[in-house]
Scaffold this active site. Sequence first.
Site, PDB file in Angstrom:
ATOM      1  N   PHE A   1     114.936 -45.874  61.342  1.00 50.52           N
ATOM      2  CA  PHE A   1     114.811 -46.661  62.571  1.00 50.52           C
ATOM      3  C   PHE A   1     113.591 -46.289  63.398  1.00 50.52           C
ATOM      4  O   PHE A   1     113.135 -47.084  64.215  1.00 50.52           O
ATOM      5  CB  PHE A   1     116.069 -46.482  63.436  1.00 50.52           C
ATOM      6  CG  PHE A   1     116.129 -45.162  64.159  1.00 50.52           C
ATOM      7  CD1 PHE A   1     115.489 -44.989  65.393  1.00 50.52           C
ATOM      8  CD2 PHE A   1     116.814 -44.074  63.625  1.00 50.52           C
ATOM      9  CE1 PHE A   1     115.535 -43.774  66.055  1.00 50.52           C
ATOM     10  CE2 PHE A   1     116.858 -42.864  64.285  1.00 50.52           C
ATOM     11  CZ  PHE A   1     116.217 -42.710  65.496  1.00 50.52           C
TER      12      PHE A   1
ATOM     13  N   CYS B   1     109.670 -37.625  63.051  1.00 49.78           N
ATOM     14  CA  CYS B   1     109.858 -36.490  62.144  1.00 49.78           C
ATOM     15  C   CYS B   1     108.726 -35.489  62.275  1.00 49.78           C
ATOM     16  O   CYS B   1     108.835 -34.357  61.811  1.00 49.78           O
ATOM     17  CB  CYS B   1     109.992 -36.968  60.702  1.00 49.78           C
ATOM     18  SG  CYS B   1     108.504 -37.758  60.049  1.00 49.78           S
TER      19      CYS B   1
ATOM     20  N   SER C   1     117.086 -38.955  57.638  1.00 51.06           N
ATOM     21  CA  SER C   1     117.751 -37.703  57.990  1.00 51.06           C
ATOM     22  C   SER C   1     117.983 -36.814  56.776  1.00 51.06           C
ATOM     23  O   SER C   1     117.936 -37.265  55.624  1.00 51.06           O
ATOM     24  CB  SER C   1     119.098 -38.000  58.656  1.00 51.06           C
ATOM     25  OG  SER C   1     120.003 -38.539  57.712  1.00 51.06           O
TER      26      SER C   1
END
Length: 510
Positions: free
Chosen positions: A161, A293, A238
């Site tokens: 996302f 990230c 993730s």
Amino acid sequence: VSRLHWSRNYASAGTTQLFIDGKFVESQTNEWIDVHNPATNEVITRVPCATDSEMNSAVAAAERAFQSWKDTSILTRQQVMFRLQDLIRKNSAEIAKLITLEQGKTLPDAEGDVFRGLQVVEHACSITSLQLGESLPSVAKDMDTYTYRVPLGVTAGITPFNFPAMIPLWMFPMALVCGNTSVIKPSERDPGAVMFMMKLAQEAGIPDGAVNVIHGSKKAVNFVLDNPTIKAVSFVGSDQAGQYIYERGSANGKRVQSNMGAKNHGVILPDANKEATLNALCGAAFGAAGQRCMALSTAVFVGETKNWIPELVERAKQLKVSAGSEPGADLGPLITPEAKDRVCKLVQSGVDDGAGLILDGRDITVKGYENGNFVGPTILTDVKPNMECYTEEIFGPVLVTLNVDSLDDAISLINANPYGNGTAIFTNSGAAARKFQNEVDVGQIGVNVPIPVPLPMFAFTGSRGSFRGDTNFYGKSGIAFYTQTKTITSLWREEDASDKVAPTAMPTMK
């Protein structure tokens, strides 16, 4: 699917379509996922959980398209990429607005999201050089050896996302330009950018079926991982999902590249440029509400630099928190209420474990957007490596700070952390920077660069616990991931071809 359609679609809380075999189609599913504007939590569209039949149709379309696309000349594929990058550039503002609406990041940040993806498409235009094979004539008498890089077949991308344009643009353009076809499953939280880009892909001349879009959550992911026609899977997201995707996809014989979690450290030495360093820390920790990230979520202050922390707090206080569409906003909301709750709980865990909370953004209220998922800049001090706020990736606008006595201590701290996505050092010492880059075990290192994401002529080289797979995203690694090597050894005898005796001994290639 005109541009006007998109505005009406989101404004009326309509449904997001699938893109299969060159057509935007309404799903026949009974399962839907609401997409909310993170700044207001109003529903702006509904995303279908594609049926098995619809997902199979997407893969079948990709398989049919591959039969002709793989034989399309490399010059034709290059021309398609030229057109695609031009269309993305011309429509970047519209794509950015969709990102801000669905994901929440500020418009300038959303434009950067599009631009960094666009750079990968531009690099794909160099395919005539990137996909060259190798050759060695006369490896033996009358014998030559050469290699080709050939496409794999149907590939798939599962995207997160937090970068609704950039990450998909790491995937399907590179796959297509190498001669593959693609099935993309964008994040069910913000699919609008991908759907808009499918219209641009059509306009660029990408054939029907060469790229397809399915929607859904875990069921769609499992479909991608288990479908035998899909040869390779790219994923960014993730830890839990990435490890699962790598293991299940690999067990099914697929090539998998999986970018996962991170805990990126910024090391501040006393000789660093103080003003530039504090600005860099603020931008890298709190930009995009920390939902990157490569966010610099951990500051390691060496020696006396811990005295800079109060000034860092003052700079963080000046950042404007608001809806991403508001002029002057520095950071927008988190993606969901659940994401906000998780961030707040991790901050509280730090307090409970003894960390100092010198800037607390958990209770912020944004006028006009009281229902949004906002967390303001937050700073935890005196954090220890065993605290949950350090061991977990917070993925919010939270900077944890640790104090160490020396550069050696900072390097040991980073190397003891399981992640290896990115790190940065702030210093004016070339010797210190060289020591750091040589001894730290992290895949991407910035020297006075807080977010060292490589440009696409290089590869995104996160390592250790941040990556699973053998071949990284984009650059030369991306070409290697989306192709397989064929090695041909040919023998054309100089002698008369009328030899009568068949050789039976093992060839020695003298």
